[in-house]
Design an enzyme around this catalytic site. Structure first.
Site, PDB file in Angstrom:
ATOM      1  N   SER A 186      39.522  11.874 -12.185  1.00  0.00           N
ATOM      2  CA  SER A 186      39.687  10.636 -12.984  1.00  0.00           C
ATOM      3  C   SER A 186      38.605   9.615 -12.670  1.00  0.00           C
ATOM      4  O   SER A 186      38.520   9.255 -11.869  1.00  0.00           O
ATOM      5  CB  SER A 186      41.052  10.286 -12.361  1.00  0.00           C
ATOM      6  OG  SER A 186      41.619   8.825 -12.888  1.00  0.00           O
TER       7      SER A 186
ATOM      8  N   HIS B 191      39.372  13.381 -16.912  1.00  0.00           N
ATOM      9  CA  HIS B 191      40.774  12.703 -16.867  1.00  0.00           C
ATOM     10  C   HIS B 191      40.543  11.125 -17.176  1.00  0.00           C
ATOM     11  O   HIS B 191      39.660  10.381 -16.321  1.00  0.00           O
ATOM     12  CB  HIS B 191      41.604  13.004 -15.605  1.00  0.00           C
ATOM     13  CG  HIS B 191      42.987  12.488 -15.927  1.00  0.00           C
ATOM     14  ND1 HIS B 191      43.822  13.415 -16.599  1.00  0.00           N
ATOM     15  CD2 HIS B 191      43.594  11.403 -15.398  1.00  0.00           C
ATOM     16  CE1 HIS B 191      44.789  12.602 -16.446  1.00  0.00           C
ATOM     17  NE2 HIS B 191      44.844  11.490 -15.847  1.00  0.00           N
TER      18      HIS B 191
ATOM     19  N   ASP C 294      42.630   7.688 -17.562  1.00  0.00           N
ATOM     20  CA  ASP C 294      43.908   6.900 -17.261  1.00  0.00           C
ATOM     21  C   ASP C 294      43.802   5.595 -18.241  1.00  0.00           C
ATOM     22  O   ASP C 294      43.107   4.742 -17.865  1.00  0.00           O
ATOM     23  CB  ASP C 294      44.325   6.563 -16.151  1.00  0.00           C
ATOM     24  CG  ASP C 294      44.331   8.090 -15.044  1.00  0.00           C
ATOM     25  OD1 ASP C 294      45.381   8.516 -15.500  1.00  0.00           O
ATOM     26  OD2 ASP C 294      43.913   7.954 -14.025  1.00  0.00           O
TER      27      ASP C 294
ATOM     28  N   MET D 274      46.106   2.328 -19.483  1.00  0.00           N
ATOM     29  CA  MET D 274      47.171   1.694 -18.848  1.00  0.00           C
ATOM     30  C   MET D 274      47.273   0.435 -19.532  1.00  0.00           C
ATOM     31  O   MET D 274      45.971  -0.239 -19.841  1.00  0.00           O
ATOM     32  CB  MET D 274      47.180   1.405 -17.172  1.00  0.00           C
ATOM     33  CG  MET D 274      46.743   2.683 -16.455  1.00  0.00           C
ATOM     34  SD  MET D 274      46.968   2.436 -14.508  1.00  0.00           S
ATOM     35  CE  MET D 274      46.370   3.854 -13.977  1.00  0.00           C
TER      36      MET D 274
ATOM     37  N   HIS E 175      45.180  10.429 -20.943  1.00  0.00           N
ATOM     38  CA  HIS E 175      46.502   9.846 -20.406  1.00  0.00           C
ATOM     39  C   HIS E 175      46.875   8.698 -20.589  1.00  0.00           C
ATOM     40  O   HIS E 175      46.623   7.839 -20.057  1.00  0.00           O
ATOM     41  CB  HIS E 175      46.502  10.419 -18.840  1.00  0.00           C
ATOM     42  CG  HIS E 175      47.855  10.191 -18.157  1.00  0.00           C
ATOM     43  ND1 HIS E 175      48.157  10.007 -16.858  1.00  0.00           N
ATOM     44  CD2 HIS E 175      49.233  10.008 -18.565  1.00  0.00           C
ATOM     45  CE1 HIS E 175      49.368   9.684 -16.469  1.00  0.00           C
ATOM     46  NE2 HIS E 175      50.107   9.765 -17.537  1.00  0.00           N
TER      47      HIS E 175
ATOM     48  N   MET F 261      49.450   5.858 -20.560  1.00  0.00           N
ATOM     49  CA  MET F 261      50.631   4.987 -19.636  1.00  0.00           C
ATOM     50  C   MET F 261      50.684   3.996 -20.592  1.00  0.00           C
ATOM     51  O   MET F 261      50.488   2.949 -19.848  1.00  0.00           O
ATOM     52  CB  MET F 261      50.025   5.095 -18.220  1.00  0.00           C
ATOM     53  CG  MET F 261      49.971   6.542 -17.544  1.00  0.00           C
ATOM     54  SD  MET F 261      49.448   6.166 -15.907  1.00  0.00           S
ATOM     55  CE  MET F 261      47.755   6.396 -15.928  1.00  0.00           C
TER      56      MET F 261
ATOM     57  N   MET G 177      53.631  13.572 -12.710  1.00  0.00           N
ATOM     58  CA  MET G 177      53.216  12.597 -12.107  1.00  0.00           C
ATOM     59  C   MET G 177      53.677  12.838 -10.566  1.00  0.00           C
ATOM     60  O   MET G 177      54.617  12.954 -10.390  1.00  0.00           O
ATOM     61  CB  MET G 177      53.409  11.207 -12.433  1.00  0.00           C
ATOM     62  CG  MET G 177      52.774  10.679 -13.702  1.00  0.00           C
ATOM     63  SD  MET G 177      50.934  10.765 -13.713  1.00  0.00           S
ATOM     64  CE  MET G 177      50.909   9.396 -12.294  1.00  0.00           C
TER      65      MET G 177
ATOM     66  N   GLY H 106      50.253   3.807 -12.167  1.00  0.00           N
ATOM     67  CA  GLY H 106      49.681   2.328 -12.245  1.00  0.00           C
ATOM     68  C   GLY H 106      48.656   2.267 -11.375  1.00  0.00           C
ATOM     69  O   GLY H 106      47.572   1.436 -11.664  1.00  0.00           O
TER      70      GLY H 106
ATOM     71  N   GLY I 140      45.469   3.981  -8.492  1.00  0.00           N
ATOM     72  CA  GLY I 140      44.821   5.111  -7.921  1.00  0.00           C
ATOM     73  C   GLY I 140      44.919   5.167  -6.430  1.00  0.00           C
ATOM     74  O   GLY I 140      45.102   3.933  -5.810  1.00  0.00           O
ATOM     75  N   GLY I 141      44.567   6.183  -5.687  1.00  0.00           N
ATOM     76  CA  GLY I 141      44.716   6.185  -4.202  1.00  0.00           C
ATOM     77  C   GLY I 141      45.776   6.332  -3.477  1.00  0.00           C
ATOM     78  O   GLY I 141      45.860   6.022  -2.350  1.00  0.00           O
TER      79      GLY I 141
ATOM     80  N   ASP J 299      48.818  15.143 -11.166  1.00  0.00           N
ATOM     81  CA  ASP J 299      48.166  13.663 -11.102  1.00  0.00           C
ATOM     82  C   ASP J 299      48.833  12.841  -9.918  1.00  0.00           C
ATOM     83  O   ASP J 299      49.815  12.239 -10.087  1.00  0.00           O
ATOM     84  CB  ASP J 299      48.168  12.946 -12.364  1.00  0.00           C
ATOM     85  CG  ASP J 299      47.338  11.701 -12.413  1.00  0.00           C
ATOM     86  OD1 ASP J 299      46.686  11.529 -11.206  1.00  0.00           O
ATOM     87  OD2 ASP J 299      47.261  11.166 -13.239  1.00  0.00           O
ATOM     88  N   GLY J 300      47.940  12.731  -8.822  1.00  0.00           N
ATOM     89  CA  GLY J 300      48.275  11.654  -7.821  1.00  0.00           C
ATOM     90  C   GLY J 300      48.287  12.474  -6.541  1.00  0.00           C
ATOM     91  O   GLY J 300      49.165  13.238  -6.278  1.00  0.00           O
ATOM     92  N   GLY J 301      47.350  12.009  -5.338  1.00  0.00           N
ATOM     93  CA  GLY J 301      47.432  12.273  -4.028  1.00  0.00           C
ATOM     94  C   GLY J 301      46.784  13.746  -4.237  1.00  0.00           C
ATOM     95  O   GLY J 301      46.841  14.169  -2.949  1.00  0.00           O
TER      96      GLY J 301
ATOM     97  N   GLY K   9      41.227  11.685  -8.193  1.00  0.00           N
ATOM     98  CA  GLY K   9      40.074  10.496  -8.310  1.00  0.00           C
ATOM     99  C   GLY K   9      39.375  10.119  -7.159  1.00  0.00           C
ATOM    100  O   GLY K   9      38.206  10.510  -7.204  1.00  0.00           O
ATOM    101  N   SER K  10      40.043   9.520  -6.166  1.00  0.00           N
ATOM    102  CA  SER K  10      39.124   9.292  -4.926  1.00  0.00           C
ATOM    103  C   SER K  10      38.668  10.330  -4.168  1.00  0.00           C
ATOM    104  O   SER K  10      37.679  10.396  -3.481  1.00  0.00           O
ATOM    105  CB  SER K  10      40.178   8.290  -4.185  1.00  0.00           C
ATOM    106  OG  SER K  10      41.235   8.751  -3.635  1.00  0.00           O
TER     107      SER K  10
END
Length: 220
Positions: free
Chosen positions: A9, A32, A34, A36, A70, A72, A141, A146, A148-149, A179-181, A201-202
């Site tokens: 991401s 990816h 994002d 928003m 994506h 959002m 999700m 909303g 990252g990280g 997506d997420g973590g 992402g991170s």
């Protein structure tokens, strides 16, 4: 079993050096993006101009990567054509943001893009019952969207498994994206639950060796 795809991401990238940042993840499978709007989620990120810049950066690589956009945002139908024109290959809308979800999916397909629908952690998978056959991607999700990280929400794993079971029962080729973590040390759990595409992402952009981070997620 199909190969695990990794989609870094760019929300975690340095936007001041976007071309170099995308070149640094050239071993990934998708890019990816994002988007928003500060309404559907409590943050504002990027628009079609950044997608267009990411497309140029990807096109300059020896192996261009698809842009996985994506959205959002509220009223996504108003902007689908703009993001497609900017270079989006995959357009994913949120079920929670679409009054007429089937119409949104059909519009994405008319634009010539792959169609995805995303579900927030609290949204049950049965909202997909009447559109799943039309989808290329289901994006689960695994954090509240909303920012990252964030740390992943464990309760999403059974939902991923149920979506996988439905896809298999119907004989579909729909990919499950998470997506997420996502990190190398939990990618295997996502894969075993049924995920085909890992957004990170991170875990990628924060790594000293980004190729190694991508490989670790893919091989997990």
């Amino acid at each position: 079993m199909t190969q695990t795809l990794v989609a870094p991401s760019i929300l975690s990238a340095d936007f001041g050096h976007l071309h170099a940042e995308i070149a640094s993840i050239s071993s990934a499978d998708w890019i990816h993006v994002d988007v928003m709007d500060g309404k559907f989620v409590p943050n504002i990120t990027i628009g079609p101009l950044i997608v267009e810049a990411a497309r140029r950066a990807s096109a300059a690589l020896d192996r261009p990567m698809p842009l996985d956009v994506h959205l959002m945002i509220v009223e996504p139908d108003r902007y689908l054509a703009d993001f497609r024109k900017a270079g989006a290959d995959i357009l994913t809308v949120h079920a929670e943001a679409c009054t007429h979800l089937d119409r949104s999916v059909q519009y994405i397909k008319q634009l010539g893009a792959q169609a995805g629908v995303s579900l927030n952690p609290h949204t049950p998978e049965n909202v997909l019952d009447y559109v799943l056959d039309e989808l290329d991607v289901v994006l689960c999700m695994t954090v509240n969207p909303g920012f990252g990280g964030q740390s992943l929400i464990e309760r999403v794993f059974p939902k991923i498994e149920r979506i996988r079971e439905t896809i298999e029962r119907r004989g579909l080729k729909t990919r499950i994206e998470v997506d997420g973590g996502v990190k190398p040390d939990n990618a295997r759990r996502f894969r075993e639950a049924g995920a085909h595409v890992m957004v990170a992402g991170s875990a990628v952009f924060g790594a000293k060796d980004r190729d190694a981070a991508i490989s670790a997620i893919r091989s997990a």
